[in-house]
Design a protein around this motif. Sequence first.
Motif, short mmCIF file in Angstrom:
data_model
loop_
_atom_site.label_atom_id
_atom_site.label_comp_id
_atom_site.label_asym_id
_atom_site.label_seq_id
_atom_site.Cartn_x
_atom_site.Cartn_y
_atom_site.Cartn_z
N TYR A 1 40.38 -17.55 -57.61
CA TYR A 1 39.25 -18.16 -56.91
C TYR A 1 39.66 -19.07 -55.77
N LEU A 2 40.93 -19.46 -55.68
CA LEU A 2 41.30 -20.33 -54.56
C LEU A 2 42.49 -19.80 -53.76
N ALA A 3 43.52 -19.32 -54.45
CA ALA A 3 44.70 -18.90 -53.71
C ALA A 3 44.49 -17.54 -53.04
N TYR A 4 44.02 -16.57 -53.82
CA TYR A 4 43.81 -15.24 -53.24
C TYR A 4 42.87 -15.26 -52.03
N PRO A 5 41.71 -15.98 -52.12
CA PRO A 5 40.80 -15.96 -50.96
C PRO A 5 41.43 -16.44 -49.67
N VAL A 6 42.39 -17.38 -49.75
CA VAL A 6 43.01 -17.84 -48.51
C VAL A 6 43.65 -16.67 -47.79
#
Lengths: 379, 411
Positions: B67-72
Amino acid sequence: MENIAGRKSALNWAVHLSVLALVALWVLPTFGLLVSSFRTGDQIAASGWWRALTTQEQQLSPIRVEGEEVERNGAYEIAGTLFPRARSTVSVWGTSSRAIDAYKAGETADLDDGETLTLEADGSYLLRSPVSLKDTRLPRIFATASQPPEFTLANYRTVLFGKSTGTSIGQAFLNTATVAIPATVIPILVAAFAAYALAWMSFPGRALLVAAIVGLLVVPLQLALIPLLQFHNWIGIGKGYLGIWLAHTGFGLPLAIYLLRNYMVGLPRDIIENARVDGASEFEIFVKIILPLSFPALASFAIFQFLWTWNDLLVALVFLGTGNDQLVLTGALVNLLGSRGGEWEILATSAFVSIAVPLAVFFAMQKYLVRGLLAGSVK
Amino acid sequence: MHPALQALLIIVLGVGGCVGYFWASNLVLDKVIFPARGDRAARNIARAGAVRPWLFLMPALVALALYLAYPVFATLWLSVTDQKQGGAFVGLDNYSQMLGEAKFWESMRNNLMWLVVVPAAATAFGLLVAQLTDRIWWGNIAKSLIFMPMAISFVGASVIWKLIYDTRPEGQAQIGILNALWLNFDGGIGSLLMLKLLPVLALAGFAALVAWVGWLFARPLAGGAPAERAAALVPLRLFVAAAALWLVWKSLAGIAGIVMASPPYGAPQTWLTLPYWNNFFLMAVLVWIQAGFAMVILSAALRAIPEETIEAAILDGANPFQIFFRIKVPQIMGTIVVVWTTITIVVLKVFDIVLAMTNGQWETQVLANYMFDKLFRAGDWGVGSAAAMAIMLLVTPILVWNVWNARKEMR
């Protein structure tokens, strides 16, 4: 010494006065809206909320004559009053929007077809006609009256239960609660276990993980919108409550882990070591010792997360649908600002319904909120 | 199924699932994979101990990664592809398109103004209130009331402030308090004092403060003690000094503008459509919300100052202002920086206030709302993602600084 004491008291007064001014500056905006939410639309339009406690000379919105027709002395009469509840005083009035001050209170107006209309200062009127008034359009009264201060709960009834507002705020309230409560509860346990591992278990890469979580704290969630929406569509949950619960959980985790880890690191080492020596497993230590001791930190995070999910607009706009059964309070407010921006009685009341719960939580649990803030940022 | 029931179910499932996962995985680890029995008991206990942290961390790590690392990275990829061409790689086309848009530069300019004004004003108000309420008997009540806007949503705050900025046509009763106050000014001596002298003094004070900070940073360059001339800090010092110079110049220009201006006295103003100034009316909302946050943190820091330093200053004859600026403020400088950066991050993401109050019209657009416009109204994922990356880029220095500090502290 006298001199110094004198200066001190003058300075003291200055301090009290400036704090008072600042508090007033900070409270007045909210207070203005609160007062407005208890006034009728006419009152709001006629005077600022700061005049709510004074008697107002204002032009009323037109009121159509209505009532039971009574036959008396060969004439038909309808009697009634403009002010069923409040004690207002009529000064001037008229029967058309072009001449709203044609008559004084107590005068009688001659209308077409031999009808006459009398309006007294206390708002009682008498419409007299030689023929029956059944099925005719009765005249409207445009009155200017001085009204005593009056407050009403009608706005809250309209907003919470009425259907006329387009979007029902009552429904939006339930939707918001549906979003916020699971999104507050679920991350806590996940974060607590992770925080314990990061605080009290040693393993390679721990420092790196803590640093990564500190980094993730500030990653703007704007970046996550499209990729996560794609992901949700891909796994088949699309837009809906499940999606927003997951999203809020993910977005809330860095702060949760960070807060809880900082708190758990400060717990006394002896307790944990003793338990280990006595043969307790890590799972037992966590459940029976760490979790109860960490209650203040858990409460702090829960409040943060609840306020954040209740007040959030962006995540709800993206991950929830726009239907009535999924519109949250913030979204409904934005819609109202667009469609009914001038109707302050509806807007003010809706806004107050939406901020009532966070304010209650805030005042009830302020201690934990402050504690969480301090643990989260003073480093 | 009714959403409320669904919510209840998901709470039970979520909490139950968590407990079940942690309990069951621990059980499996201890009894099945590495049982603490037999001739390998000691080795098994050690191995289980090595695996267990990862069991505890797993759900959180999966969620964070997803939810936070992949979207970047996904957003980075979206920003160099074009949806209309079926997701083909287009290099920096989206960025060059974005850089060519006037709305983007308007957003950048506004965001920079927000970045300067809101953290500065919120921190200053917070510090002021924290100091003033420190010793008075009703200080806690005052703090609680000033802290209250923290609980109000940005949208709710926007409604609150829209009522303040409300405008009625000339001749009607004004129901917005700002216009009601404004109509009291007629260009006489009172107006001169309140609308010219006061802002000029405030701006001059701000310019002096900025100049002082800039000088603090620039002084070692002009030849100070060699220890202060660390080569790594030279670019930072140059940057801060240049930014300070620019801000001082802007403030002086602002002072000149205020002195020359002839405001339209007596006519109600539609505050939110006044170009340039309307930005400040939007900023006021965020300052109002964030000042309480700054106050709480700074008040705790002020209380933590060792009493002896203040007593020594009093004995040496320092007046209250000297004590505040020369004894207290230097000691809480670290906290001030933390508050400042925290508010800076909030400002970079500001979205709700602009959406609710002007929706970016009348030259009030900011990056986050620009991005939202592109993503969900224009449906242009490429440029929208490029704008999101621009926000990320602005956040990165703070991110690096935070991580650096956290690592320093861990050691």
